[in-house]
Enzyme design. Structure first.
Site, mmCIF file in Angstrom:
data_model
loop_
_atom_site.group_PDB
_atom_site.id
_atom_site.type_symbol
_atom_site.label_atom_id
_atom_site.label_comp_id
_atom_site.label_asym_id
_atom_site.label_seq_id
_atom_site.Cartn_x
_atom_site.Cartn_y
_atom_site.Cartn_z
ATOM 1 N N SER B 158 0.835 -1.050 -0.125
ATOM 2 C CA SER B 158 0.034 -0.098 -0.083
ATOM 3 C C SER B 158 1.003 1.261 0.026
ATOM 4 C CB SER B 158 -1.042 -0.111 1.511
ATOM 5 O OG SER B 158 -1.897 0.862 1.120
ATOM 6 N N ASP B 323 -8.728 -6.772 -4.611
ATOM 7 C CA ASP B 323 -8.354 -5.133 -3.932
ATOM 8 C C ASP B 323 -9.012 -4.150 -4.737
ATOM 9 O OD1 ASP B 323 -7.168 -2.891 -2.759
ATOM 10 O OD2 ASP B 323 -5.208 -4.049 -2.772
ATOM 11 N N HIS B 356 -7.959 -5.313 -0.070
ATOM 12 C CA HIS B 356 -6.745 -4.618 0.288
ATOM 13 C C HIS B 356 -6.018 -5.272 1.197
ATOM 14 C CE1 HIS B 356 -3.615 -1.472 -0.159
ATOM 15 N NE2 HIS B 356 -3.845 -0.935 1.045
#
Lengths: 207, 379
Positions: B158, B323, B356
């Site tokens: 991320s 995601d 995610h």
């Protein structure tokens, strides 16, 4: 490109090696090469070692992706049915598709994508018109051979075509076949290739 | 220290690096001095060639692996302990792994909840707004301090993946591999929009006091809770939420009130409350801004190809199919830009139902990809 994710497709080694030999012969040192359906990365590893190419393989099978990483081959895990969106026109000198065109639904779309992102494409495929295949059909059964090693009920192939069919499609799509090599059990054949060749390897471009 | 049998690095302790050299920031502000809290696992080899930097995401920190309390391992284990340790995919028998709390964080590194030397009070809202570039600059000072001239790899998920990418642009010669997981070359409008709603929740909390809530003896817990609840929704996939919660009721029957009817409501409230109890609202604001600002292609006329031309590292890019906050499309943009530059890059798209959050979880194929890459390529 394997239809069954847990079972890498392996043709017999003679055909495979002869196919890769022919393809490697068309690749110049230092080229940028994209190999679609690169499997465990054998061809790219060889081209990296022998021709110092900058190579990338596209492969969706998770086990093959791991094998490529293990052998230091750049591998890109995407599904070819989505095409090659994102890659620039002419990003590669050669785009290779070894013995997997027959496993793709979107044949015409993909051939055009090959020649969009590559200056040339190298495509090899099993020839349905091979004489033993014709004999099998005459006897009323679907052909099973070293170049078409599957039963009708478990084949990953979705397109069945001959060298002549492929030539006709290329003519229709304004794709030029610069060279074509046909093999019979790994040995090159020069005459009546749609009858005597079990595998065809073509170097394609635009006019 | 190594707990070989459990694959844990065992009991760990954070350390602090004090940097007294000023740090110029992208905003134009300068931090005259700063400190970074960090942890290390494994042993740095003689030529300092086995060091791996782990960059954290929005709510992460320097405590990546091991635990603080042997009697309470569950609550005190590092956030990426399933990945890092002896015999694990990032194997501390081979690698010297460094976790660092970013500048502006709330776990001991210089940030809004630390003392401003100029005023003797907590910085609060006066702490400068930071960017991913600033974080990487600060991390490079820590690398100098640790004697690491060139990282074997910089890895992050991320926002952490953005830092790994930024390392290859700011210091192309100071890392051999960048491992960019569930990340993006820039946030989309939708993604910035989520961050803005989270920020508004905090900024409009009556207990926010313009960021100087420490002095008032309160925290904007309601705002932070809402921000976390919103974020949490975006970290999970629709399918996973349906599977985990569906429409199941908390107390067996509808209440016809605004109390919690559904399990998902109860879950989000719990997560939000827990988070607001330990995380700092100013750090949350600052970190979401750093996410929004990240856009290396902005300096090259919008061309990511041109931006990544500076990079020299080899890349492993990983994305997860479900995601949607950092979708595989964004990771593929990074991958294609690297291919166009002729850089070495592999891209793995992992089938996962966990959205995610997948990057933090122990998926067999995901960990096999990382293990293979670390063992066969980085080592």
């Amino acid at each position: 490109m394997n239809a069954k994710s847990n079972k890498p497709v392996r043709l017999d080694l003679t055909t495979l090696r002869a196919d890769l030999d022919a393809i490697a012969g068309w690749i110049a040192p230092g080229e940028r090469v994209l190999d679609l359906g690169c499997g465990d990365g054998t061809l790219l590893r060889r081209l990296m070692d022998e021709k110092q190419v900058i190579g990338y393989g596209i492969e969706k099978d998770p086990a093959c992706v791991l094998e490529c990483i293990r052998s230091g081959v750049n591998v890109i895990q995407v599904n070819l049915e989505r095409g090659l969106a994102g890659f620039e026109n002419g990003a590669f000198d050669h785009v290779i598709m070894s013995l997997s065109l027959q496993m793709i639904q979107n044949t015409v779309g993909l051939l055009n994508e090959l020649l969009r992102v590559g200056h040339e494409a190298v495509v090899s495929f099993p020839n349905f018109g091979y004489y033993t295949h014709r004999q099998a059909i005459l006897k009323g059964r679907m052909p099973v051979s070293e170049s078409l090693p599957y039963q009708w009920f478990d084949t990953p192939n979705v397109r069945f075509f001959t060298i002549a069919d492929f030539e006709a499609l290329c003519a229709e799509q304004d794709i030029v076949i610069h060279e074509i090599i046909a093999l019979d059990n790994g040995v090159r054949v020069h005459e009546d290739i749609n009858f005597l060749g079990d595998t065809a390897i073509c170097r394609l471009g635009r006019a | 220290m190594n707990d070989v049998f459990s694959g844990s690095v065992g009991l760990v302790q954070p350390q602090t690096f004090q940097c007294s050299d000023p740090l110029p920031l992208k905003s134009g502000a300068v931090l005259p001095a700063f400190s970074l809290v960090y942890e290390t696992y494994g042993t740095l080899n003689a030529d300092a060639s086995n060091a791996v930097l782990v960059c954290h995401a929005l709510s992460g920190n320097h405590h990546v692996a091991g635990y603080y309390d042997a009697n309470n391992r569950e609550e005190t284990t590092g956030w990426w302990d399933n990945l890092i340790g002896p015999g694990k995919p990032l194997d501390t028998n081979h690698f010297f792994v460094v976790g660092v709390n970013n500048l502006g964080g709330c776990y001991g590194s210089s940030g809004p909840n630390t003392v401003n030397p100029k005023t003797g009070k907590l910085y609060g809202a006066d702490f400068p707004v930071l960017t991913v570039e600033d974080w990487v600059d600060a991390q490079s000072r820590l690398a100098d301090h640790l004697g690491v001239q060139c990282w074997a790899a910089v890895v992050g998920g991320s926002l952490g993946g953005m830092q790994a990418m930024q390392w290859t642009l700011t210091f192309p010669d100071r890392l051999r591999h960048a491992i960019v997981i569930a990340s993006a070359p820039k946030l989309t409008a939708q993604n910035i929009a989520f961050n803005e709603v989270a920020r508004q929740a905090i900024l409009t909390d009556p207990d926010f006091y313009g960021g100087h809530y420490y002095e008032q003896g309160v925290v904007p817990a309601r705002g932070l809770k809402l921000a976390r609840m919103l974020g949490h929704i975006t970290y999970l996939s629709d399918d996973q939420m349906a599977e985990k919660f569906g429409r199941s009721l908390k107390d067996g029957a509808l209440k016809y009130s605004y109390d919690t009817d559904f399990q998902i409501e109860s879950y989000l409230r719990y997560q939000g409350e827990k988070f607001s109890g330990y995380f700092d609202a100013n750090t949350y604001l600052l970190t979401t801004k750093a996410l929004d600002y990240f856009d290396p292609a902005a300096q090259t006329g919008g061309s990511l190809d041109a931006a990544l031309a500076k990079a020299k590292a080899d890349f492993l890019v990983v994305a997860f199919t479900t995601d949607w906050r950092f979708s595989p499309e964004r990771s593929r943009e990074i991958m294609t830009a690297l291919v166009h530059n002729g850089r070495r890059v592999s891209y793995a798209e992992i089938d996962s139902v966990h959205g995610h959050d997948s990057f933090l979880l122990d998926d067999a194929q995901y960990h096999a990809v990382l293990r293979t890459y670390f063992e066969e390529v980085v080592l």
